[in-house]
Design an enzyme around this catalytic site. Structure first.
Site, mmCIF file in Angstrom:
data_model
loop_
_atom_site.group_PDB
_atom_site.id
_atom_site.type_symbol
_atom_site.label_atom_id
_atom_site.label_comp_id
_atom_site.label_asym_id
_atom_site.label_seq_id
_atom_site.Cartn_x
_atom_site.Cartn_y
_atom_site.Cartn_z
ATOM 1 N N GLU A 205 -9.792 6.474 17.320
ATOM 2 C CA GLU A 205 -9.258 5.264 17.951
ATOM 3 C C GLU A 205 -7.754 5.432 18.130
ATOM 4 O OE1 GLU A 205 -10.685 2.527 19.149
ATOM 5 O OE2 GLU A 205 -12.728 3.122 18.584
ATOM 6 N N SER B 151 0.804 -1.223 0.000
ATOM 7 C CA SER B 151 0.000 0.000 0.000
ATOM 8 C C SER B 151 0.834 1.268 0.000
ATOM 9 C CB SER B 151 -0.944 0.000 1.215
ATOM 10 O OG SER B 151 -1.900 -1.025 1.110
ATOM 11 N N HIS C 94 -1.174 5.763 8.363
ATOM 12 C CA HIS C 94 -0.940 4.509 7.643
ATOM 13 C C HIS C 94 -0.476 4.783 6.220
ATOM 14 C CE1 HIS C 94 -1.766 0.216 6.645
ATOM 15 N NE2 HIS C 94 -1.565 0.067 7.941
ATOM 16 N N ASP D 18 -17.832 6.407 17.652
ATOM 17 C CA ASP D 18 -17.087 6.632 16.410
ATOM 18 C C ASP D 18 -18.037 6.915 15.251
ATOM 19 O OD1 ASP D 18 -14.912 5.940 17.949
ATOM 20 O OD2 ASP D 18 -14.739 3.916 17.121
ATOM 21 N N HIS E 73 -6.751 -9.775 4.747
ATOM 22 C CA HIS E 73 -5.529 -10.351 5.316
ATOM 23 C C HIS E 73 -5.850 -11.415 6.365
ATOM 24 C CE1 HIS E 73 -2.382 -8.207 3.322
ATOM 25 N NE2 HIS E 73 -2.764 -7.010 3.737
ATOM 26 N N GLU F 72 -10.313 7.077 2.122
ATOM 27 C CA GLU F 72 -9.854 5.708 2.035
ATOM 28 C C GLU F 72 -10.552 4.836 3.051
ATOM 29 O OE1 GLU F 72 -5.826 3.256 2.956
ATOM 30 O OE2 GLU F 72 -6.559 4.876 4.191
ATOM 31 N N SER G 178 -1.503 4.384 3.022
ATOM 32 C CA SER G 178 -2.234 5.073 1.947
ATOM 33 C C SER G 178 -2.360 6.566 2.185
ATOM 34 C CB SER G 178 -3.603 4.428 1.740
ATOM 35 O OG SER G 178 -3.459 3.064 1.396
#
EC number: 3.1.3.1
Length: 570
Positions: free
Chosen positions: A329, A155, A216, A344, A380, A370, A218
């Site tokens: 989070e 990614s 992260h 959330d 995964h 995203e 991306s």
């Protein structure tokens, strides 16, 4: 003139082409577009076809015939309607005031198909006939996802391609392929800037929304230049690299680019190891440098807010907010099917708030959205239910964005960074649950699911042979679809992924392209670096109009006559 109810057929024709009503004296429409010429003979012809079609539609709606997929007329009508739409399509050649890039992390084409059917089934249908919001985008292409040094991409390298326009090495962010992973010194001189950064330099408002941590891979390529995607905080780096001048991704988030909206997860990377998490008392920050990066980000900003829960998020008035950071989070956001709706916001709610803030800028905006992660992370773990429900929520966010923007001035692009070794198929009846079983047993006389993985943690043997499965077990959110090869984590795929596009200059997405092409189209369409001399007019497109002979209208209406005749032959 022929009449239909209280309207002349001319009225119907004028209304259908958005030219007002029929003027019997002038034999033309009252709000006729300049250059349009409706001749009476053509109106008579079109009126006859329109009335015949109207009669057919009324009869078919009352009889249910129009929904009969077993009759050829259903498919002929559907085909002719699609042809009409295609013939009526005109490129939007104006400049994009706004640009939105939707990135479904790990959303290969099998995932799109399975998500489409799942969303259709969630809406009460069989599913296969359903259309996702992204399915309605008129322009499509394929993206080649390989990294410069890897056939199977990650990614980070892919994000550098579609965000910065330059293909990169596996595991690196915002750097050309001259930089080597883990090598801090190779960073310097090899930085490449994202379209998001260039949009900000052009005076636009910019934002990032992610269901993963905002540091992260991306989203990270939108603002950072990092030799290792795993350098989330300074505690993830060694002292020598920090002394050499390399900085962690969270640090770069608040220092490199002046980002207006940042929404997602990743709280712990912003606070020191002494700072207790506000939601989870046993959690603390992870930074060694004792910085509160949220405070650094807020410093010297007007109309800026930092929030960490939905209650605070809901109170934010987008009409009075220029900057918003929401980190919900400590790390990644929860999967949609496990999300605490009181704590959330959903991806759709975050996109809604982001657009309402960003669109206040008269120069426009660039937004990166995203579902990172959570599609990717579900795959995964060989957890198809997690991955596919995330993809459905991702499509909900695309649908909401379409309601808040105009296709006339907003370029919207949906794509993926890579796929997964996820497959979908195998002896299933129409309407079979996406997470259900094949109607046939395998050669070992055991059931199997129609969603499977080529490798991953779903590999399971019972007494030396493949485990059996039933429908209840397969439909559970924690069920791991079976894998052919045992691995702790299922791998990415290496095949092409789809690009869906609509809006200004969206027709430039065509054929099979390098993934880096995405960034170039988005920069060119907005006339930002390196395409400031793009010569795209910043004007309203000429309204579409039909002259005396509109081929797409004739195709549509003519296509309904055989269906009408076939109705009476039943």
């Amino acid at each position: 003139m022929l009449h239909s109810g209280n309207h002349t057929c001319g009225d119907l024709l004028c209304l259908s082409q958005r030219h007002g009503s029929w003027n019997q004296k002038s034999k033309n429409c009252t709000h006729q577009t300049k250059g349009t010429d409706f001749h009476r003979s053509n109106v008579h012809c079109a009126c006859f076809l329109a009335q015949a079609s109207l009669f057919f539609l009324l009869v078919s709606l009352s009889s249910g015939f129009v929904k009969n997929e077993k009759h050829p007329s259903y498919w002929n009508n559907k085909g002719k309607q699609a042809l009409h739409k295609a013939l009526d399509m005109k490129p939007n050649v104006r400049r994009a005031k706004n640009s939105i890039l939707f990135l479904g992390d790990g959303m290969g084409i099998p995932t799109v198909t399975a998500a489409r059917i799942l969303k259709g089934q969630m809406n009460g249908g069989n599913g296969e006939e359903f259309s996702l919001a992204m399915d309605t985008f008129p322009h499509l292409a394929l993206s080649k996802t390989y990294n410069v040094d890897q056939q199977m991409p990650d990614s980070a390298g892919t994000a550098t391609a579609y965000l910065c326009g330059v293909k990169a090495n596996y595991g690196t962010l915002g750097l050309s392929a001259s930089a080597l992973r883990y090598n801090c010194n190779s960073t310097f001189g090899n930085e490449v800037e994202s379209v998001l950064h260039r949009a900000k330099m052009a005076g636009k408002s910019v934002g990032i929304v992610s269901t993963a941590r905002v540091q992260h891979a991306s989203p990270g390529a939108a603002y950072s230049h990092t030799a290792n995607r795993g350098w989330y905080a300074d505690s993830d780096m060694n002292a020598a690299d920090i002394a050499a001048g390399c900085r962690d991704i969270a640090y770069q988030l608040v220092h490199n680019t002046d980002i207006n909206v940042i929404l997602g997860g990743g709280r712990k990377y912003m606070f020191s190891k002494e700072t207790q998490d506000p939601e989870y008392p046993s959690y603390k920050g992870v930074r060694n440098d004792n910085f509160d990066l949220t405070a650094v980000w807020l410093n010297n900003k007007q109309n800026a807010k930092y929030v960490w829960n939905k209650a605070e998020f809901d109170k934010v008035n987008p009409e009075k907010t220029d900057y918003l950071m929401g980190l919900f989070e400590p790390s990644d956001c929860r999967y949609e099917i496990e999300r605490d709706h009181t704590m959330d916001p959903s991806l759709t709610e975050m996109v809604d708030k982001a657009i309402k803030i960003l669109r206040r800028n008269p120069k426009g905006f660039y937004l990166f959205v995203e579902d990172e992660g959570r599609i990717d992370h579900g795959h995964h773990g060989s957890g198809a239910k997690f991955a596919l429900t995330e993809a459905v929520e991702f499509d909900n966010a695309i649908e909401r964005a379409a309601e808040l923007t105009s296709e006339l001035d907003t370029l919207s692009v949906v794509t993926a960074d890579h796929s997964h070794v996820f497959s979908f198929g195998g002896n299933s009846d129409r309407g079979n649950p996406v997470l259900g079983l094949s109607r046939k047993l395998a050669d070992d006389n055991k059931s199997f699911t129609t969603t499977l993985y080529g490798n991953g943690p779903g590999y399971k043997l019972v007494n030396g042979s493949r485990a059996d499965v039933n429908a209840t077990e397969a439909g559970h959110k924690d069920y791991k679809q079976q894998s052919a090869v045992p691995l702790d984590s299922e791998t990415h795929g290496s095949e092409d992924v789809a690009i869906f596009a609509k809006g200004p200059m969206a027709h430039l997405f065509h054929g099979v392209q390098e993934q880096s092409y995405i960034a170039h189209v988005m920069a060119y369409t907005a006339c930002i670096e390196p395409y400031t001399d793009c010569f795209i007019p910043d004007l309203e497109p000429e309204p579409g109009h039909a002259g005396a002979t509109n081929p797409s209208l004739i195709v549509l209406l003519m296509g309904l006559i055989p269906a009408l005749l076939s109705l009476f032959s039943l």
